[in-house]
Write a protein that holds these residues in place. Sequence first.
Motif, mmCIF file in Angstrom:
data_model
loop_
_atom_site.group_PDB
_atom_site.id
_atom_site.type_symbol
_atom_site.label_atom_id
_atom_site.label_comp_id
_atom_site.label_asym_id
_atom_site.label_seq_id
_atom_site.Cartn_x
_atom_site.Cartn_y
_atom_site.Cartn_z
ATOM 1 N N ALA A 114 0.845 -1.097 0.092
ATOM 2 C CA ALA A 114 -0.078 -0.038 0.023
ATOM 3 C C ALA A 114 0.911 1.117 -0.149
ATOM 4 C CB ALA A 114 -0.977 -0.010 1.272
ATOM 5 N N ALA A 115 1.933 1.255 0.828
ATOM 6 C CA ALA A 115 2.765 2.395 1.100
ATOM 7 C C ALA A 115 3.516 2.559 -0.444
ATOM 8 C CB ALA A 115 3.744 2.292 2.157
ATOM 9 N N ALA A 116 4.029 1.471 -0.968
ATOM 10 C CA ALA A 116 4.644 1.411 -2.155
ATOM 11 C C ALA A 116 3.947 2.126 -3.370
ATOM 12 C CB ALA A 116 5.219 0.236 -2.614
ATOM 13 N N GLU A 117 2.770 1.710 -3.514
ATOM 14 C CA GLU A 117 1.739 2.171 -4.513
ATOM 15 C C GLU A 117 1.513 3.650 -4.492
ATOM 16 O OE1 GLU A 117 -2.375 0.747 -6.504
ATOM 17 O OE2 GLU A 117 -1.867 -0.144 -4.840
ATOM 18 N N HIS A 118 1.233 4.014 -3.008
ATOM 19 C CA HIS A 118 0.930 5.373 -2.675
ATOM 20 C C HIS A 118 2.374 6.414 -3.179
ATOM 21 C CE1 HIS A 118 0.224 8.829 0.424
ATOM 22 N NE2 HIS A 118 -0.213 9.160 -0.749
ATOM 23 N N ALA A 119 3.534 5.888 -2.857
ATOM 24 C CA ALA A 119 4.688 6.465 -2.789
ATOM 25 C C ALA A 119 5.453 6.281 -4.131
ATOM 26 C CB ALA A 119 5.765 6.189 -2.023
ATOM 27 N N GLY A 120 4.750 5.481 -5.183
ATOM 28 C CA GLY A 120 5.409 5.301 -6.276
ATOM 29 C C GLY A 120 6.772 4.578 -6.343
ATOM 30 N N ALA A 121 6.915 3.849 -5.165
ATOM 31 C CA ALA A 121 8.122 3.120 -4.915
ATOM 32 C C ALA A 121 8.257 1.904 -5.965
ATOM 33 C CB ALA A 121 8.203 2.426 -3.723
ATOM 34 N N SER A 122 9.589 1.718 -6.457
ATOM 35 C CA SER A 122 10.139 0.822 -7.243
ATOM 36 C C SER A 122 9.675 -0.604 -6.759
ATOM 37 C CB SER A 122 11.541 0.792 -7.568
ATOM 38 O OG SER A 122 12.171 0.436 -6.496
ATOM 39 N N GLY A 123 9.646 -1.715 -7.561
ATOM 40 C CA GLY A 123 9.425 -3.087 -7.152
ATOM 41 C C GLY A 123 10.710 -3.313 -6.341
ATOM 42 N N GLU A 124 11.971 -2.976 -6.894
ATOM 43 C CA GLU A 124 13.054 -3.414 -5.842
ATOM 44 C C GLU A 124 13.095 -2.871 -4.445
ATOM 45 O OE1 GLU A 124 17.543 -3.463 -7.313
ATOM 46 O OE2 GLU A 124 16.914 -1.513 -7.411
ATOM 47 N N LEU A 125 12.778 -1.495 -4.329
ATOM 48 C CA LEU A 125 12.558 -1.087 -2.946
ATOM 49 C C LEU A 125 11.322 -1.757 -2.122
ATOM 50 C CD1 LEU A 125 13.268 1.043 -0.626
ATOM 51 C CD2 LEU A 125 11.727 2.582 -2.054
ATOM 52 N N THR A 126 10.461 -2.255 -2.828
ATOM 53 C CA THR A 126 9.299 -2.769 -2.324
ATOM 54 C C THR A 126 9.755 -4.017 -1.479
ATOM 55 O OG1 THR A 126 7.778 -1.625 -3.612
ATOM 56 C CG2 THR A 126 6.746 -3.562 -2.425
ATOM 57 N N VAL A 127 10.424 -4.770 -2.338
ATOM 58 C CA VAL A 127 10.840 -6.269 -2.176
ATOM 59 C C VAL A 127 12.076 -6.002 -0.988
ATOM 60 C CG1 VAL A 127 12.552 -8.137 -2.423
ATOM 61 C CG2 VAL A 127 10.857 -7.440 -4.416
ATOM 62 N N ARG A 128 12.773 -4.967 -0.823
ATOM 63 C CA ARG A 128 13.580 -4.665 0.373
ATOM 64 C C ARG A 128 12.922 -4.215 1.680
ATOM 65 N NH1 ARG A 128 18.478 -1.426 -2.966
ATOM 66 N NH2 ARG A 128 19.177 -3.363 -4.239
ATOM 67 N N ALA A 129 11.855 -3.394 1.392
ATOM 68 C CA ALA A 129 10.975 -2.947 2.533
ATOM 69 C C ALA A 129 10.072 -4.352 3.163
ATOM 70 C CB ALA A 129 10.070 -1.878 2.130
ATOM 71 N N ILE A 130 9.749 -4.967 2.415
ATOM 72 C CA ILE A 130 9.048 -6.348 2.969
ATOM 73 C C ILE A 130 10.069 -7.175 3.567
ATOM 74 C CG2 ILE A 130 7.874 -8.166 2.292
ATOM 75 C CD1 ILE A 130 6.721 -6.800 -0.201
#
Length: 487
Positions: A114-130
Amino acid sequence: MSEPTLGAQLAAFAVRSAKDGVPADVAASVHQRTLDVLGLCVAAHRLPTSAAAIAHVLDQGGHEQATIVGSPTRVTAAQAAFANGVLAHSLDYDDTHLPSVLHPSASVVPAALAAAEHAGASGELTVRAIAVGLEVAVRLGMAGYDQELGNSVFFEHGQHATSITGAMGSAVAAALAYGLDEQGVLDALGLTASMASGIIEANRTGGTVKRLHCGLAAQAGVNAAQLVRRGFTGPPTVLEGRFGFFQAWLHGQFFPDAVTDGLGSDWSVPGIFFKPYPANHFTHTTVDAGRAFRERGITPDQVAKVVVGVAGSTVRTIGEPIEVKRTPETGYQAQFSGPFAFATGLLGGGGLGAALDDYSDALATDPARRELMAKVDVVADERCNEIYPFQFPAVVTLTTTTGEVLVEEVLTNRGGPARPLSDEELATKFSDNVTGRLSDTAAAAVRRDVLDLQGAGDVARVLSPLAAPLAAPLAAMSTLIPAEESK
């Protein structure tokens, strides 16, 4: 110079991992867990509580920032995290970390997406965040695990560690998706500690509130990260302080080394257990034992008596009172029955050996299963006691009608490090969860893109096949909640 606080060490680890990346096996595990969670979100649409949670969110209105699985209406990031967290945890089919007995992905993944979609974060950052969010949740959970006690102090106090530490992991994941620095991540932990919550009385006496827990945790994490972006701050000693997280929840009985030992080098994420079967985790090895007897050619008419030996701590959940466990009235009650687990394995189920449709009201009261369950006892086994809670083992002894005594020992859980599920097996679970609700084309697109999430430039695009109303086949599983513990 004084040593950084526990929260500061976690924040430094988080930001470093977001910048430098995570090990390949950790990233691969995140891809698998994200696919697992999204499949569970689709499958959970069969429950009236899921419809209620989504209707509640849609009634709030708000900016269109993120996707609810199965809804064409975009909502705020915090609302999407809540709704998807509710969906992810509601079927008791989400992953488990042992021995903390946490279900970390059901809150962390929805919050991060949800945060990544809102922020426009990349898939790479999203994987690292998870990855980091899961690691934080598990480490905080293990800080409350007492080895001498052989149990989580959270659970001893009646607290749902999944939603409590899951909120903290969700906050870190969301903070990274929003691009916060070390101080921001620490502040997000500081805020979330005042939102983290969850008691497990409903496991004992009934109620649907537990299905909200991971949604509330995910929502808390996203809200905290957003508030930090607007200037709110938290205490630097949020974890170990005199009035901090560990004092409030664990009354000061915690193990700080579990938070920091090997931080950044020894990752817990790949070792989190996937659930191959949609039932209480204590029953899984009993299903496997039943399957093993079936493969040996044993048929129900050959069974005179069965003794399911498990860890003593689990008997009250899956074996008591035995008269009730032998005669579940609903599919949901069957998920917590050792006798039903054995019957499911011996008679053969779908999916990976037992699927959602194998836990229906009709099968719970099926005469053939009732006849077989009447022959099953569930008892404490000393060998299983020695292994629990690092695994949920079973030693099953079957006496045939001719007097032959056969034994199947299943000492490790399928889906854990000793018996991992392959990508193909996880794809089978995903397919089973979405069949009839998601088109073949949409399911294939989600599976392909999620398993390559690290290479995706746009998280919203990956989620887009899920942003539509789902087909609604007749629900097979019961929606009733038993007065039982859920693991």
